[in-house]
Design a protein around this motif. Structure first.
Motif, PDB file in Angstrom:
ATOM      1  N   ASP A  32     -26.868   1.384  32.066  1.00  0.00           N
ATOM      2  CA  ASP A  32     -25.148   0.508  32.015  1.00  0.00           C
ATOM      3  C   ASP A  32     -24.405   0.672  30.718  1.00  0.00           C
ATOM      4  N   LEU A  33     -25.803  -0.225  29.752  1.00  0.00           N
ATOM      5  CA  LEU A  33     -25.288  -0.861  28.550  1.00  0.00           C
ATOM      6  C   LEU A  33     -25.357   0.554  27.127  1.00  0.00           C
ATOM      7  N   PHE A  34     -25.977   1.583  28.015  1.00  0.00           N
ATOM      8  CA  PHE A  34     -25.726   2.860  27.071  1.00  0.00           C
ATOM      9  C   PHE A  34     -24.586   3.702  27.179  1.00  0.00           C
ATOM     10  N   LYS A  35     -24.169   3.369  28.270  1.00  0.00           N
ATOM     11  CA  LYS A  35     -23.175   4.513  28.819  1.00  0.00           C
ATOM     12  C   LYS A  35     -21.747   3.514  28.325  1.00  0.00           C
ATOM     13  N   MET A  67     -24.282  12.844  24.445  1.00  0.00           N
ATOM     14  CA  MET A  67     -24.684  12.772  26.195  1.00  0.00           C
ATOM     15  C   MET A  67     -24.722  12.259  27.343  1.00  0.00           C
ATOM     16  N   GLY A  68     -23.903  10.570  26.423  1.00  0.00           N
ATOM     17  CA  GLY A  68     -23.861   9.638  26.873  1.00  0.00           C
ATOM     18  C   GLY A  68     -22.632   9.579  27.936  1.00  0.00           C
ATOM     19  N   LEU A 120     -14.379   1.286  35.394  1.00  0.00           N
ATOM     20  CA  LEU A 120     -14.818  -0.152  33.924  1.00  0.00           C
ATOM     21  C   LEU A 120     -14.376  -0.351  33.295  1.00  0.00           C
ATOM     22  N   GLY A 121     -14.298   0.364  32.582  1.00  0.00           N
ATOM     23  CA  GLY A 121     -13.139   0.875  30.797  1.00  0.00           C
ATOM     24  C   GLY A 121     -12.260   1.834  30.809  1.00  0.00           C
ATOM     25  N   LEU A 122     -11.476   1.667  30.162  1.00  0.00           N
ATOM     26  CA  LEU A 122     -10.664   2.305  29.454  1.00  0.00           C
ATOM     27  C   LEU A 122     -10.483   2.033  27.946  1.00  0.00           C
ATOM     28  N   THR A 123     -10.056   3.437  27.370  1.00  0.00           N
ATOM     29  CA  THR A 123      -9.828   3.489  25.795  1.00  0.00           C
ATOM     30  C   THR A 123      -8.652   4.079  25.913  1.00  0.00           C
ATOM     31  N   LEU A 124      -7.683   4.027  25.391  1.00  0.00           N
ATOM     32  CA  LEU A 124      -6.554   4.813  24.912  1.00  0.00           C
ATOM     33  C   LEU A 124      -5.881   4.622  22.771  1.00  0.00           C
ATOM     34  N   CYS A 146     -19.368   4.684  25.375  1.00  0.00           N
ATOM     35  CA  CYS A 146     -18.145   5.671  26.048  1.00  0.00           C
ATOM     36  C   CYS A 146     -17.037   4.572  25.079  1.00  0.00           C
ATOM     37  N   THR A 147     -17.273   3.707  24.597  1.00  0.00           N
ATOM     38  CA  THR A 147     -16.330   3.194  24.206  1.00  0.00           C
ATOM     39  C   THR A 147     -16.789   1.805  22.867  1.00  0.00           C
ATOM     40  N   PHE A 148     -18.386   1.839  22.448  1.00  0.00           N
ATOM     41  CA  PHE A 148     -18.055   0.600  20.941  1.00  0.00           C
ATOM     42  C   PHE A 148     -19.137   1.023  19.926  1.00  0.00           C
ATOM     43  N   VAL A 149     -19.590   2.435  19.910  1.00  0.00           N
ATOM     44  CA  VAL A 149     -19.946   3.594  18.937  1.00  0.00           C
ATOM     45  C   VAL A 149     -19.046   2.617  17.693  1.00  0.00           C
TER      46      VAL A 149
END
Length: 945
Positions: free
Chosen positions: A204-207, A262-263, A300-304, A211-214
């Motif tokens: 879950d941490l990897f996903k 890949m994630g 659980l998470g949405l970014t725009l 998806c959000t925190f790079v």
């Protein structure tokens, strides 16, 4: 300077190119203090720098002409500059602006191939066995792995980490599973590495990160995800161990593009055709779900970021309703940057842990926005005019008053969980209040709030506060008087706050003493039992700045602080490790700095009035004296003999041409002022004719200076430069050309040094008659090899070039040696060399040597001579001293100031590759500077320049 992942950084962020330009400009020049939002302005700034400054740039992953033009501009580069570009489209490089000029830059194309079998084996084994060769019994299976990876470095690294400490049977099973997959080798390897995590938490941490925190700060991400129930401290370590994650120099989370793809693909697999059924949404799919109001409890998470999508053609409304989020009951991570959202916030998701709304259009935070569970609130670049937690709840005002006088309340606080508050670049905000409702706040970031006038005194209620950033809050009229009472603050950033001549104080007092010391009158209003604080007027912007004693990092950059602005003693800041005084008009190191018992990092970058740096704390491990101005005033840097090795950042602009000393690196003094005893000990006689003469020397950056004839000392080598037709008559062994070979004559006395002299002339002797009355001669590199002892020193002089008005220039040098480096009977070769691409800079007409012995001197004479040379021999990085960091993997020693000025660059980048054995690199990747040696002690006769 290396700029990595340029395409991804540009594609994933609206102002990604500006971020890349900002980093590039900051690396090759001083960082811009002005907030720039126009790519063309940054391009012009970069053009100006690269035209006058030699640079080495690595531009990684270029995907468009626009990117190249924005980063390189259209002007010519400074001679000697090198640009390395990696791209999937080879035609791009020759289509950019520099190639459209009349004189095209020299260039070559190299197709990037996979690693060879040998290189692949070494990389795999390094990560699997921590050595270059397979362990016994693993030879055959490691060859299978190498063949499968097809030379892909990322595949080899990830696979090596996955197979670390595993037996041969496990390796065989792993390769069998890989061969059964139908995808590409790299994707198979990455997927299996992910599948090998035994913990769902790590998956879950990897996903979440992919998806959000790079690109986000590691500590901020840890705070956010811990609040989401994800264990991060061990989890992040596990991801790093498998090469699925790395940490950047600025503590940001970094992920290889293939790994991130890949994630994100793993998340898409949750529901290939119904994005609203997935756990995480980003980009265009977020837009579609909000536009169609199809959100579900799975999300659980949405970014725009609307600015990114505005680049593309969108089908749908550009305004959303808050109700579009109402069905996302489990939503914990929400980023709505520059999104126009309408409606009531009453049904906004209640489980939010992270709320990021850059460019929020309203003037205040909606009163019906529920944020009880939010741990990180980021409203940067918004139109907010004030931040006050209870401003919209007048019915609770009486409870707020009770809190001010110390009473307790059982009401749930509006932002009781908040740990990170970021209001950076909210240019309309005037005040920040209500800290008594933020009991868990750890980070307060108000950077660039140029209209901010006040930070409320209630900040003293934030007992958990660790970081305060008030950088460039230019109108801030006062700092909170209670700032010094906070006991956990580790980082305080006050860059560009125009503190001016304020007094900086550190106090240890209770609250009543703090109030009295800051001219605060305490009035008790009996009717309401409320303590009302009235600040008395002050004649200066910040009359007193009280610093928390818990500080570990303090930045006072660009505040117009003079040396006198500082107190005499900083010892009570006993936890301080990092101090930044950049761009202040200090003349010398404030005396209080030497009283800091644990200081490790000190930065005085671009302190243009700085002339001397002395009494540095011996605990320092990093010192930054980098200058961008053409002619810095700095003339003296002296170190503590007990100082530990440190990372020393100077930059080429610090180069002075006369009367300059950076202890352990270079000492320059007028020849007329050098003691006769010192000259005699070098075997230099009959040089009186140099007194009163001048010479004009120059650096590779184009700066030049006329001065008296100088003596230079570096690396155990004394030298001087002057115009002349003849070498000194005591240079006995001579030859014409570029090199000479000799055997050190036998003598009953001890050899103490060798004098080497060369006569340089222009290859075009009539050039000065046609153009100007002088010519510019670039100095050669001197290569001295003791063939008998297999020792080679390659010396690049401190001065890059000289303007010659006469026909010739004499370069005279004395090399100090001991018994271990040179002795009678040794075969020696000396040559002068110019870089292959330097054409017609100068020619060597004649060169020669002479030998200096102790000549059977009496013991008293030897002691006297030792006293003269004692200080110079006490330097650490000299021949016979510690030159480990200057040694190559093939044995040569590169004696160049550039090794100190650019400590992270390797031999090829420093342009010495043609002088070394092929494949040579510096043994030590990073250079650590230590001025004085523990072998000897010496005091200079005249310590000043």
């Amino acid at each position: 300077m290396q700029m990595a992942d340029i395409s991804r950084r540009c594609d994933e962020k609206y102002n990604g190119m500006i971020d890349v330009q900002k980093q590039l400009y900051g690396d090759i020049s001083k960082p811009s203090l002005v907030q720039i939002r126009d790519v063309s302005i940054y391009t012009s700034m970069i053009e100006s720098v690269v035209a006058r400054k030699k640079v080495f740039l690595v531009l990684d992953d270029i995907s468009s002409i626009d990117q190249l033009d924005a980063l390189l501009g259209s002007k010519r580069f400074h001679p000697g500059s090198k640009i390395l570009i990696t791209t999937k489209d080879a035609w791009l490089t020759q289509s950019c602006s520099p190639f459209k000029t009349k004189i095209k830059p020299n260039h070559a194309e190299h197709k990037l191939e996979g690693l060879s079998t040998t290189e692949s084996q070494k990389l795999l084994c390094f990560h699997a066995f921590m050595c270059n060769d397979p362990k016994p019994g693993y030879e055959e299976v490691s060859q299978k792995i190498v063949k499968y990876c097809e030379g892909h470095p990322m595949a080899l690294k990830v696979l090596g980490r996955s197979l670390h400490n595993r037996d041969v049977t496990y390796w065989e099973g792993y390769i069998d599973r890989l061969k059964k997959e139908n995808d590409s080798p790299i994707n198979n390897i990455l997927r299996m590495s992910f599948d090998s995590f035994p913990s769902e938490n790590d998956k879950d941490l990897f996903k979440y990160i992919a998806c959000t925190f790079v690109g986000m700060d590691r500590d901020d991400v840890v705070t956010i995800l811990e609040a989401c129930g994800i264990e991060t401290k061990i989890g992040i370590t596990n991801l790093i161990d498998k090469c699925l994650l790395s940490i950047g120099w600025n503590n940001e989370l970094m992920m290889h593009q293939l790994v991130q793809e890949m994630g994100r693909f793993l998340v898409r697999e949750e529901s290939l055709y119904k994005p609203w059924e997935r756990s995480r949404l980003w980009g265009h799919e977020s837009f579609m779900v909000l536009d169609q109001e199809k959100g579900t409890k799975n999300v659980l998470g949405l970014t725009l970021d609307m600015r990114m999508l505005e680049k593309k053609k969108l089908n749908g409304s550009l305004e959303f309703k808050t109700d579009a989020l109402s069905k996302m009951d489990r939503l914990m991570l929400l980023q709505l940057n520059y999104v126009q959202i309408m409606g009531s916030y009453k049904n906004f998701p209640k489980e939010l842990r992270w709320l990021c709304m850059h460019g929020f259009p309203l003037k205040s935070i909606p009163s019906d926005l529920s944020m009880e569970n939010v741990v990180a609130l980021d409203m940067s670049y918004s139109n907010i005019e004030s931040f006050e937690i209870c401003y919209s709840y007048p019915q609770r005002l009486h409870k707020r008053l009770k809190q001010l006088i110390g009473s307790c309340t059982k009401d749930k606080r509006l932002l009781g969980s908040l740990k990170i508050l970021n209001l950076s670049f909210c240019e309309q905000i005037r005040s920040v209040r209500g800290f008594d409702h933020l009991p868990k706040l750890e980070s307060l970031i108000l950077k660039g709030c140029i209209g901010l006038l006040e930070v409320c005194e209630s900040i003293e209620q934030c007992f958990e506060l660790v970081l305060i950033d008030l950088s460039y809050c230019k109108k801030l009229e006062k700092l909170p008087r209670s700032l010094g009472m906070l006991k956990k603050v580790k980082t305080l950033l006050l860059n560009g706050c125009y503190i001016g001549e304020s007094q900086i104080k550190i106090r240890d007092m209770d609250s009543s003493e703090m109030l009295k010391s800051n001219n605060i009158r305490i009035n008790t209003i009996t009717s309401s039992s409320t303590v009302v604080l009235h600040a008395m007027p002050s004649y200066s912007k910040f009359s007193v700045i009280s610093l928390p004693r818990s500080l570990v990092r303090l930045s006072l950059e660009n505040n117009n602080l003079s040396t006198e602005s500082f107190p005499t003693d900083f010892s009570c800041l006993y936890m301080l490790k990092k101090l930044y005084l950049d761009e202040n008009p200090i003349v010398s190191l404030p005396s209080c700095v030497k009283t800091l018992p644990r200081l490790e990092t000190l930065s005085m970058r671009d302190c243009k009035m700085l002339t001397t740096v002395e009494h540095l704390p011996h605990t320092l491990t990093h010192l930054n004296l980098h200058f961008d101005s053409n002619k810095p005033l700095l003339r003296k840097v002296v170190f503590d003999p007990q100082m530990s090795p440190l990372q020393f950042s100077l930059g080429r602009r610090i180069v002075a041409f006369s009367s300059f000393e950076c202890e352990g690196m270079v000492k320059i003094q007028p020849m007329a002022g050098v003691e006769e005893k010192l000259l005699c000990s070098l075997g230099w006689t009959k040089l009186d004719f140099l007194n009163g003469k001048h010479v004009t020397t120059s650096s590779s950056y184009g700066e030049s200076e006329e001065s008296e004839i100088q003596m230079y000392y570096e690396f155990g080598i004394f030298s001087t430069i002057y115009e002349g037709q003849e070498m000194p008559n005591w240079i006995t062994d001579r030859t014409t050309g570029l090199s000479m070979s000799f055997t050190i004559p036998s003598s009953p006395n001890h050899l103490t040094g060798i004098n080497f002299c060369c006569q340089l002339a222009s290859p075009f002797p009539d050039e000065k008659l046609v153009l100007v009355d002088y010519v510019l001669l670039d100095f050669p590199v001197i290569k001295l090899s003791n063939i008998t002892k297999n020792l080679t020193w390659i010396y690049d002089h401190y001065i890059d070039s000289v303007y010659a008005g006469g026909d010739c220039v004499i370069l005279l040098s004395h090399w100090m040696f001991g018994m271990n480096e040179m002795e009678c009977g040794d075969h020696v070769i000396v040559s002068v060399r110019w870089a292959p691409d330097d054409i017609g800079d100068a020619v060597s007409k004649e060169c020669g040597v002479s030998f200096v012995y102790d000549d059977g001197k009496k013991e008293e004479e030897k002691e006297e001579e030792e006293d003269v040379l004692g200080y110079y021999k006490s330097w650490n990085h000299i021949i016979g001293g510690d030159l480990t960091a200057f040694q190559t993997t093939t044995g040569e020693y590169i004696l160049s100031k550039d090794r100190i000025l650019w400590p992270s660059l390797d031999i090829a980048l420093l342009n010495y590759y043609y002088l070394c054995v092929e494949g040579a690199h510096f043994k030590d990747k990073i250079f650590s500077f230590k001025a004085l040696s523990q072998r000897k002690s010496g005091v200079p006769v005249d310590h000043g320049p």
